[in-house]
Design a protein around this motif. Sequence first.
Motif, mmCIF file in Angstrom:
data_model
loop_
_atom_site.group_PDB
_atom_site.id
_atom_site.type_symbol
_atom_site.label_atom_id
_atom_site.label_comp_id
_atom_site.label_asym_id
_atom_site.label_seq_id
_atom_site.Cartn_x
_atom_site.Cartn_y
_atom_site.Cartn_z
ATOM 1 N N VAL A 110 0.836 -1.197 0.000
ATOM 2 C CA VAL A 110 0.000 0.000 0.000
ATOM 3 C C VAL A 110 0.875 1.254 0.000
ATOM 4 O O VAL A 110 0.614 2.208 -0.751
ATOM 5 C CB VAL A 110 -0.979 -0.017 1.195
ATOM 6 N N MET A 122 -8.614 2.650 -4.507
ATOM 7 C CA MET A 122 -8.055 1.306 -4.355
ATOM 8 C C MET A 122 -7.115 1.253 -3.150
ATOM 9 O O MET A 122 -7.118 0.282 -2.395
ATOM 10 C CB MET A 122 -7.328 0.917 -5.645
ATOM 11 N N LEU A 123 -6.338 2.292 -2.944
ATOM 12 C CA LEU A 123 -5.430 2.326 -1.800
ATOM 13 C C LEU A 123 -6.188 2.452 -0.479
ATOM 14 O O LEU A 123 -5.746 1.913 0.549
ATOM 15 C CB LEU A 123 -4.426 3.459 -1.960
ATOM 16 N N ILE A 156 -9.039 1.027 0.084
ATOM 17 C CA ILE A 156 -9.457 -0.350 0.336
ATOM 18 C C ILE A 156 -8.270 -1.164 0.855
ATOM 19 O O ILE A 156 -8.425 -2.043 1.703
ATOM 20 C CB ILE A 156 -10.067 -0.973 -0.942
ATOM 21 N N GLY A 157 -7.073 -0.845 0.383
ATOM 22 C CA GLY A 157 -5.872 -1.493 0.901
ATOM 23 C C GLY A 157 -5.641 -1.171 2.366
ATOM 24 O O GLY A 157 -5.225 -2.043 3.144
ATOM 25 N N ALA A 204 -7.878 -3.336 4.253
ATOM 26 C CA ALA A 204 -7.347 -4.696 4.349
ATOM 27 C C ALA A 204 -6.238 -4.785 5.391
ATOM 28 O O ALA A 204 -6.088 -5.806 6.054
ATOM 29 C CB ALA A 204 -6.833 -5.146 2.982
ATOM 30 N N PHE A 264 -9.381 -5.484 -2.369
ATOM 31 C CA PHE A 264 -8.126 -4.831 -2.722
ATOM 32 C C PHE A 264 -7.525 -5.481 -3.966
ATOM 33 O O PHE A 264 -7.047 -4.784 -4.869
ATOM 34 C CB PHE A 264 -7.158 -4.903 -1.542
ATOM 35 N N VAL A 304 -0.770 -10.093 -3.109
ATOM 36 C CA VAL A 304 -2.060 -9.898 -2.448
ATOM 37 C C VAL A 304 -2.902 -11.165 -2.584
ATOM 38 O O VAL A 304 -3.615 -11.550 -1.647
ATOM 39 C CB VAL A 304 -2.794 -8.658 -3.013
#
Length: 168
Positions: A12, A38-39, A41-42, A45, A58, A112
């Motif tokens: 990330v 997207m980051l 969501i990372g 995670a 992710f 991932v």
Amino acid sequence: MEIPAINLKAIVLVHWLLTVWGCMAWLPPSYAWGNFTMLAIGVWAVAHRDSIDAVLMFLLGMVLTILTDIIHFGIYYPVFEGLTERNRDTFRFSVGMSILSLLLKPVSCFFVYQMYRERGGDYNVNFGFPTVTRNRDAYQSIDQQDQSSSAPANPFNQAEGSKPARSY
């Protein structure tokens, strides 16, 4: 051959830094929105260490941003001839970092995916669509009697010494 353990935080952080540097000169806001979402969501995670859904989201976000990055580069890559030397260097740096981010994304997707499997995700990805199977191994035939009980089943709750009921 054992796969090296790569920390999700490192993935990330590297992609965040490359996205920030890639947005410095030439990419549209849609590139930044897609990659920073997207980051985010990372980060989710990373925060939820046991969540399979967060890692899967992710991973899917990474795959989708690979496609959208290619589209952004194809549409928005300009050839600037009239830039000053300083602006030309910033443009080259920004282009280089965004291309490096794009090249690292498939490798990050691999790691991932390994994390997804470690957290308990299965190999096949199920999107919730109903499926029909013909595997009937889990079913028990109604013709077979359950031999686990020693006495036969008494469906009418009669005592053992009583007279059987008449059926018509």
